[in-house]
Design an enzyme around this catalytic site. Structure first.
Site, PDB file in Angstrom:
ATOM      1  N   LYS A 186     -30.643 105.154  90.021  1.00  0.00           N
ATOM      2  CA  LYS A 186     -30.894 104.946  88.784  1.00  0.00           C
ATOM      3  C   LYS A 186     -30.141 105.944  88.135  1.00  0.00           C
ATOM      4  O   LYS A 186     -29.159 106.493  88.102  1.00  0.00           O
ATOM      5  CB  LYS A 186     -32.437 104.918  88.603  1.00  0.00           C
ATOM      6  CG  LYS A 186     -33.233 103.910  89.619  1.00  0.00           C
ATOM      7  CD  LYS A 186     -34.394 103.612  89.273  1.00  0.00           C
ATOM      8  CE  LYS A 186     -35.148 102.516  90.505  1.00  0.00           C
ATOM      9  NZ  LYS A 186     -36.346 101.955  90.111  1.00  0.00           N
ATOM     10  N   GLY A 199     -41.550 101.872  91.808  1.00  0.00           N
ATOM     11  CA  GLY A 199     -41.826 102.971  91.160  1.00  0.00           C
ATOM     12  C   GLY A 199     -43.213 103.404  90.915  1.00  0.00           C
ATOM     13  O   GLY A 199     -43.832 104.246  90.450  1.00  0.00           O
ATOM     14  N   GLU A 253     -35.216  96.726  85.741  1.00  0.00           N
ATOM     15  CA  GLU A 253     -35.265  97.468  84.842  1.00  0.00           C
ATOM     16  C   GLU A 253     -34.130  96.893  83.586  1.00  0.00           C
ATOM     17  O   GLU A 253     -34.277  97.195  82.361  1.00  0.00           O
ATOM     18  CB  GLU A 253     -34.737  98.929  85.009  1.00  0.00           C
ATOM     19  CG  GLU A 253     -36.045  99.652  85.605  1.00  0.00           C
ATOM     20  CD  GLU A 253     -35.913 100.486  86.814  1.00  0.00           C
ATOM     21  OE1 GLU A 253     -34.797 100.956  87.215  1.00  0.00           O
ATOM     22  OE2 GLU A 253     -36.766 100.721  87.633  1.00  0.00           O
ATOM     23  N   HIS A 289     -31.192  94.097  88.044  1.00  0.00           N
ATOM     24  CA  HIS A 289     -32.485  94.674  88.635  1.00  0.00           C
ATOM     25  C   HIS A 289     -33.667  94.588  87.376  1.00  0.00           C
ATOM     26  O   HIS A 289     -33.350  94.438  86.203  1.00  0.00           O
ATOM     27  CB  HIS A 289     -31.968  96.385  88.544  1.00  0.00           C
ATOM     28  CG  HIS A 289     -33.127  97.220  89.161  1.00  0.00           C
ATOM     29  ND1 HIS A 289     -33.997  97.914  88.242  1.00  0.00           N
ATOM     30  CD2 HIS A 289     -33.078  97.663  90.362  1.00  0.00           C
ATOM     31  CE1 HIS A 289     -34.818  98.395  89.038  1.00  0.00           C
ATOM     32  NE2 HIS A 289     -34.413  98.198  90.411  1.00  0.00           N
ATOM     33  N   GLU A 322     -37.619  92.169  94.782  1.00  0.00           N
ATOM     34  CA  GLU A 322     -38.193  93.596  94.368  1.00  0.00           C
ATOM     35  C   GLU A 322     -39.401  93.203  93.316  1.00  0.00           C
ATOM     36  O   GLU A 322     -39.175  92.722  92.368  1.00  0.00           O
ATOM     37  CB  GLU A 322     -37.474  94.351  93.620  1.00  0.00           C
ATOM     38  CG  GLU A 322     -36.101  94.889  94.352  1.00  0.00           C
ATOM     39  CD  GLU A 322     -35.736  96.300  93.874  1.00  0.00           C
ATOM     40  OE1 GLU A 322     -35.618  97.117  94.475  1.00  0.00           O
ATOM     41  OE2 GLU A 322     -35.168  96.179  92.752  1.00  0.00           O
ATOM     42  N   ASN A 376     -30.682 103.262  95.530  1.00  0.00           N
ATOM     43  CA  ASN A 376     -30.578 103.077  93.703  1.00  0.00           C
ATOM     44  C   ASN A 376     -30.953 104.344  93.182  1.00  0.00           C
ATOM     45  O   ASN A 376     -32.088 104.720  92.880  1.00  0.00           O
ATOM     46  CB  ASN A 376     -31.320 101.827  93.577  1.00  0.00           C
ATOM     47  CG  ASN A 376     -31.229 101.577  91.958  1.00  0.00           C
ATOM     48  OD1 ASN A 376     -30.408 102.311  91.204  1.00  0.00           O
ATOM     49  ND2 ASN A 376     -32.037 100.771  91.151  1.00  0.00           N
ATOM     50  N   SER A 436     -41.066 100.898  96.070  1.00  0.00           N
ATOM     51  CA  SER A 436     -41.891 101.957  96.672  1.00  0.00           C
ATOM     52  C   SER A 436     -41.537 102.103  98.148  1.00  0.00           C
ATOM     53  O   SER A 436     -42.635 102.326  98.959  1.00  0.00           O
ATOM     54  CB  SER A 436     -43.222 101.907  96.234  1.00  0.00           C
ATOM     55  OG  SER A 436     -43.455 101.839  94.765  1.00  0.00           O
TER      56      SER A 436
HETATM   57  P1  PGA Z   1     -38.647 102.452  93.852  1.00  0.00           P
HETATM   58  O1  PGA Z   1     -37.453 101.607  93.207  1.00  0.00           O
HETATM   59  O2  PGA Z   1     -38.229 102.671  95.468  1.00  0.00           O
HETATM   60  O3  PGA Z   1     -38.378 103.831  93.274  1.00  0.00           O
HETATM   61  O4  PGA Z   1     -39.903 101.516  93.821  1.00  0.00           O
HETATM   62  C1  PGA Z   1     -36.784 100.743  93.874  1.00  0.00           C
HETATM   63  C2  PGA Z   1     -35.945  99.723  92.906  1.00  0.00           C
HETATM   64  O5  PGA Z   1     -36.021  99.883  91.684  1.00  0.00           O
HETATM   65  O6  PGA Z   1     -34.964  99.248  93.148  1.00  0.00           O
END
Ligand code: PGA
Length: 271
Positions: free
Chosen positions: A20, A188, A112, A110, A182, A18, A228
């Protein structure tokens, strides 16, 4: 990894990157070219482990052209879609457009999107249906925040997101679905849920799908862990019985790190 006693290896692992809001359309192409070369050089067998990237919308046309032109085995998807098919929805992107651009997948819900854009389970359920209307496979993202986890309510919280997200799907649609667990506190942040945490939730989601649809359907759905994930942690998570892949954010922006995650099978038994 050759025997199949529990059905896990009947489900083709999916390693999803992803991006982003990173990598513009020029950077995205360069990145994807490097990734494809790196995987080729390493002799990656795409028939064993599927690789998908989720670039920003503005990259998708270039990604499509590259994948088609160079006959890459990498697939790709959108990071979001509108619940509507067309019309006066300024700024939104229809599943139809994603489908025309050759997308296989689309992320739905997601964290976010849930947090920053206040997307509710009801809207996300509409998006899941919109994806199927346009032959896209939704990757439905679910997971709890830190407070819910600390209160010990994470399983029920996440299962409720699953139930609402898949409402109204038929069995064939449900069997194709991908669900990404997730935990929000791990995205993150550098905090990775342990393999046991990932397995606990993925097993609970699979059992819930078995109840909502039937056991066979539950056994077909691919369940990813995200939050992460790095090359160093991927193999131990992917070894778990109900975890069929990973959704990777930060580490998907580093070619060698992401390629190493894709090739997690090499690290099984050594980490
Ligand atoms: P990350 O993001 O690996 O940077 O924690 C995962 C995601 O948001 O899909």
């Amino acid at each position: 990894m050759t025997t199949s006693t529990n059905g896990k290896f009947d489900r083709r692992p999916l390693i999803a990157g992803n991006w982003k809001m990173n990598l513009d359309h020029v950077q995205g192409i360069t990145f994807l070219q490097k990734l494809a070369w790196t995987l080729d050089d390493a002799g990656h067998d795409h028939s064993r482990v599927e690789v998908s990237v989720f670039p920003p919308f503005t990259d998708l046309r270039g990604v499509q052209t590259l994948v088609k032109g160079d006959d890459l085995s990498v697939v790709f998807g959108g990071q979001d879609l509108s619940p509507k098919d067309s019309g006066a929805y300024t700024g939104d992107i229809s599943g139809q457009f994603l489908s025309r651009l050759g997308c296989t997948y689309v992320l739905v819900g997601h964290s976010e999107r849930r947090t920053i854009h206040q997307e509710t389970d009801e809207v996300l359920n509409e998006k899941v249906h919109a994806a199927y209307r346009h032959s896209l496979v939704p990757v439905l993202c679910v997971g709890e925040g830190l407070e819910v986890r600390q209160a010990g309510a994470h399983v029920e919280h996440t299962l409720e997101q699953v139930r609402r997200g898949v409402a109204g799907l038929d069995r064939a649609q449900a069997a194709d679905l991908v669900i990404a667990y997730e935990p929000v506190w791990a995205i993150g942040t550098g905090e990775v849920a342990g393999p046991d945490d990932a397995q606990e939730m993925c097993a609970a989601i699979r059992a819930e799908l078995g109840t909502l649809f039937d056991t066979e359907t539950g056994a077909k759905v691919r369940l990813l862990y995200g939050g992460s994930v790095k090359a160093a942690s991927a193999a131990s998570i992917l070894r778990e019985r109900d975890v069929d892949g990973v959704l990777v954010g930060g580490a998907s922006l580093d070619v060698s790190e992401f390629a190493s995650i894709v090739r997690f099978e090499q690290h099984l038994g050594t980490d």
